[in-house]
Design a protein around this motif. Structure first.
Motif, short mmCIF file in Angstrom:
data_model
loop_
_atom_site.label_atom_id
_atom_site.label_comp_id
_atom_site.label_asym_id
_atom_site.label_seq_id
_atom_site.Cartn_x
_atom_site.Cartn_y
_atom_site.Cartn_z
N ALA A 125 6.87 4.80 -9.23
CA ALA A 125 6.40 5.07 -10.36
C ALA A 125 4.63 5.21 -10.32
CB ALA A 125 6.75 4.04 -11.70
N PRO A 126 4.13 6.14 -10.60
CA PRO A 126 2.74 6.35 -10.55
C PRO A 126 2.03 5.73 -11.49
CG PRO A 126 3.53 8.18 -11.56
CD PRO A 126 4.66 7.25 -11.34
N THR A 127 0.74 5.20 -11.39
CA THR A 127 -0.16 4.36 -12.15
C THR A 127 -1.07 5.29 -13.07
OG1 THR A 127 -1.84 3.97 -10.77
CG2 THR A 127 -0.09 2.40 -11.04
N GLY A 128 -1.07 6.59 -12.68
CA GLY A 128 -1.78 7.72 -13.27
C GLY A 128 -1.50 9.11 -12.56
N PHE A 129 -2.32 10.07 -12.82
CA PHE A 129 -2.21 11.31 -12.39
C PHE A 129 -2.92 11.46 -11.21
CE2 PHE A 129 -3.67 15.91 -12.04
CZ PHE A 129 -2.36 16.41 -12.18
N GLY A 130 -2.16 12.19 -10.11
CA GLY A 130 -3.16 12.70 -8.78
C GLY A 130 -3.05 11.50 -8.12
N VAL A 131 -1.88 10.57 -7.86
CA VAL A 131 -1.71 9.34 -6.91
C VAL A 131 -1.18 9.90 -5.40
CG1 VAL A 131 -1.79 7.77 -8.74
CG2 VAL A 131 0.28 8.80 -7.85
N GLY A 132 -0.53 11.14 -5.61
CA GLY A 132 -0.17 11.56 -4.52
C GLY A 132 1.43 11.23 -4.30
N LEU A 133 2.09 11.32 -5.37
CA LEU A 133 3.41 10.76 -5.37
C LEU A 133 4.49 11.41 -4.52
CD1 LEU A 133 4.56 8.59 -7.16
CD2 LEU A 133 5.55 10.33 -8.64
N THR A 134 4.22 12.76 -4.32
CA THR A 134 5.12 13.37 -3.28
C THR A 134 4.99 12.92 -1.90
OG1 THR A 134 5.11 15.41 -4.61
CG2 THR A 134 5.84 15.61 -2.27
N SER A 135 3.71 12.77 -1.56
CA SER A 135 3.44 12.18 -0.15
C SER A 135 3.91 10.85 0.05
CB SER A 135 1.88 11.95 0.03
OG SER A 135 1.17 13.25 -0.07
N ASP B 222 27.24 7.70 0.00
CA ASP B 222 27.32 7.30 1.40
C ASP B 222 25.90 6.93 1.86
OD1 ASP B 222 29.98 8.07 1.75
OD2 ASP B 222 29.67 9.85 2.34
N LYS B 223 25.25 6.47 0.81
CA LYS B 223 23.71 5.98 1.08
C LYS B 223 23.59 4.57 1.20
CE LYS B 223 22.19 10.31 1.94
NZ LYS B 223 23.17 11.21 2.01
N ASP B 224 22.48 4.13 1.89
CA ASP B 224 22.30 2.54 1.86
C ASP B 224 21.32 2.37 0.93
OD1 ASP B 224 23.83 1.98 4.21
OD2 ASP B 224 22.40 2.71 5.31
N VAL B 225 20.60 3.37 0.57
CA VAL B 225 19.36 3.10 -0.27
C VAL B 225 18.96 4.58 -0.98
CG1 VAL B 225 17.47 3.35 1.54
CG2 VAL B 225 16.74 2.14 -0.87
N VAL B 226 18.44 4.64 -1.96
CA VAL B 226 18.06 5.85 -2.75
C VAL B 226 16.77 5.75 -3.20
CG1 VAL B 226 18.37 7.42 -4.54
CG2 VAL B 226 20.40 6.46 -3.39
N ILE B 227 15.65 6.68 -2.97
CA ILE B 227 14.39 6.59 -3.63
C ILE B 227 14.46 7.54 -4.67
CG2 ILE B 227 12.07 7.31 -3.04
CD1 ILE B 227 13.08 5.00 -1.09
N VAL B 228 14.08 6.94 -5.97
CA VAL B 228 14.10 7.93 -6.98
C VAL B 228 12.54 7.93 -7.41
CG1 VAL B 228 14.65 8.12 -9.60
CG2 VAL B 228 16.21 6.89 -8.00
N GLU B 229 12.05 9.35 -7.54
CA GLU B 229 10.56 9.49 -7.88
C GLU B 229 10.46 9.66 -9.47
OE1 GLU B 229 7.75 13.30 -7.24
OE2 GLU B 229 8.40 12.19 -5.37
N GLY B 230 9.82 8.92 -9.88
CA GLY B 230 9.36 8.80 -11.37
C GLY B 230 8.72 10.16 -11.78
N MET B 231 8.36 10.18 -13.27
CA MET B 231 7.62 11.08 -13.87
C MET B 231 6.27 10.66 -13.71
SD MET B 231 9.34 12.39 -17.56
CE MET B 231 8.34 13.69 -17.68
N VAL B 232 5.20 11.92 -13.76
CA VAL B 232 3.77 11.57 -13.45
C VAL B 232 3.30 11.90 -15.09
CG1 VAL B 232 1.50 12.49 -12.70
CG2 VAL B 232 3.76 12.39 -11.30
N PRO B 233 2.22 10.87 -15.39
CA PRO B 233 2.03 11.03 -16.86
C PRO B 233 0.84 12.04 -16.87
CG PRO B 233 0.88 8.98 -15.87
CD PRO B 233 2.08 9.57 -14.82
N THR B 234 0.87 13.16 -17.84
CA THR B 234 -0.27 14.03 -17.82
C THR B 234 -0.57 14.19 -19.37
OG1 THR B 234 1.47 15.78 -18.25
CG2 THR B 234 1.02 15.41 -15.76
N ARG B 235 -1.52 15.24 -19.61
CA ARG B 235 -1.78 15.34 -21.05
C ARG B 235 -0.61 16.07 -21.83
NH1 ARG B 235 -6.50 19.41 -21.65
NH2 ARG B 235 -5.19 20.56 -20.05
#
Length: 383
Positions: free
Chosen positions: A7-17, A99-112
């Protein structure tokens, strides 16, 4: 099966990276990793598949369920159908988890336009019974302000006393003393990081070259007309130089990775850039503005530079507007830039505490079924 919700703490944190690096880091630990982006948030001009899912597919070979569209999600939220939305997302999540051991779930980015993102992220993490990892990036703020921002976001998910809130990954850290010293100072200052239950899981230094778009990306985003493509698919823009000064004062600026921006009638600057190119300086390109077509006789003199791969483009906007447009360019990784995505994934993975995260995946835990997850399981059993 374990789930990490980022979960991002704000906009532009580079969540995809961070997603790219986290998947790579856990794969290095020998785990079978899945990825899931529940809700698509396309940037202006984005077309085709959702960016995070597509980049994960191209770099790690993981095919994720197609995310729900933002319009669909907003209609359901507007109609008060949060539980139904969560059930729909849980159904998609189950496909990503096969068939996965772990799943990464990418949350929403807060925007205007998505001020509700934090509320949705909270319900998503709870419904998926996920461990929460915050992702932050230091801005023009003091360490105290950064510490406060992280603590506020942690409180949204239950605070440090909730064992599900694991810690934070800091991205894009610029520090003259180095990231290790930066991390040490933050840990000394932050009451949250002094607790045993909340950890600094990674500190990713800022790397200019990892954020460098290809000249081709710059041309497409500006809508530039290509006069000479050259190596515009391979060269990258590290720096922008707006040449309005005399040639003698501009020569020292002509360095590898520089995009030279100048009006199309500045023959002296065009010739200087061409000479630099013929002397082996791999400029990012020459961007001619103000809608002035370069003199054909000058371009003929530059033939050797053009043949060496120097990209030349032209736009109709003036110098100031062109510079403004360049500074507003979307810094996200394009879905077809696999080279950059793989470099980012490797770099981020190398700065994440993947050993601790892998250990966490093997820790026995009490499963907590949220009402939407419980209903989903009932329906599946009834089928």
């Amino acid at each position: 099966m374990h789930t990490f919700f980022i979960a991002p703490t704000g906009f532009g944190v580079g969540l995809t990276s961070i997603s790219l690096g986290l998947v790579g880091a856990l794969e290095r630990s020998g785990l079978k990793v899945g990825f899931f982006k529940p809700i698509a948030q396309p940037h202006a001009g984005d077309e085709g598949p959702e960016r995070s899912s597509e980049l994960i597919a191209r770099t790690h070979g993981l095919n994720s369920p197609k995310p729900l569209s933002l319009g669909h999600v907003e209609r359901m939220l507007g109609d008060g159908q949060l539980d139904e939305l969560l059930e729909e997302i849980i159904s998609l999540y189950q496909r990503a988890a096969v068939d996965k051991d772990v799943v990464i779930v990418e949350g929403m980015v807060p925007t205007r336009h998505a001020s509700y993102a934090a509320r949705v992220n909270f319900h998503l993490a709870k419904s998926l019974d996920a461990d929460v990892i915050l992702v932050s990036a230091p801005e023009d703020e003091s360490l105290t302000e950064l510490s406060d921002r992280i603590e506020i976001q942690a409180q949204l998910f239950g605070g440090p006393k909730d064992p599900k809130v694991l810690g934070v990954i800091l991205n894009k850290v610029r520090s003259e003393q180095g990231v290790a010293a930066f991390a040490e100072r933050l840990q000394e200052l932050s009451p949250l990081l002094k607790t045993a239950d909340f950890r600094l899981l990674g500190c990713i230094p800022w790397q200019e070259e990892l954020n460098a778009p290809r000249t081709k990306d710059v041309a497409e985003l500006l809508g530039a007309r290509i006069l000479n493509a050259g190596e515009y698919e391979q060269r990258r823009m590290l720096k922008i130089v707006l040449c309005a000064r005399a040639v003698a004062n501009s020569v020292q600026l002509l360095k590898p990775g520089t995009l030279v921006v100048t009006p199309g009638d500045r023959d002296d600057i065009i010739l200087s850039a061409a000479l630099a190119a013929m002397n082996g300086v791999p400029l990012a390109g020459l961007l001619l503005c103000s809608d002035f077509a370069p003199d054909p006789r000058i371009m003929e003199l530059c033939r050797g530079a053009l043949a060496s791969g120097l990209p030349v483009m032209t736009v109709g906007t003036g110098s100031y507007d062109t510079a403004t447009n360049l500074n507003r360019l979307n810094k996200e990784i394009p879905v077809d830039d696999r080279e950059r995505a793989e470099k980012v994934a490797d770099f981020v993975a190398g700065h994440i505490d993947h050993d601790w995260l892998a250990t966490r995946c093997g820790t026995p835990r009490e499963l907590r079924l949220s009402p939407p997850a419980f209903r989903y399981q009932l329906v599946q059993r009834a089928k």
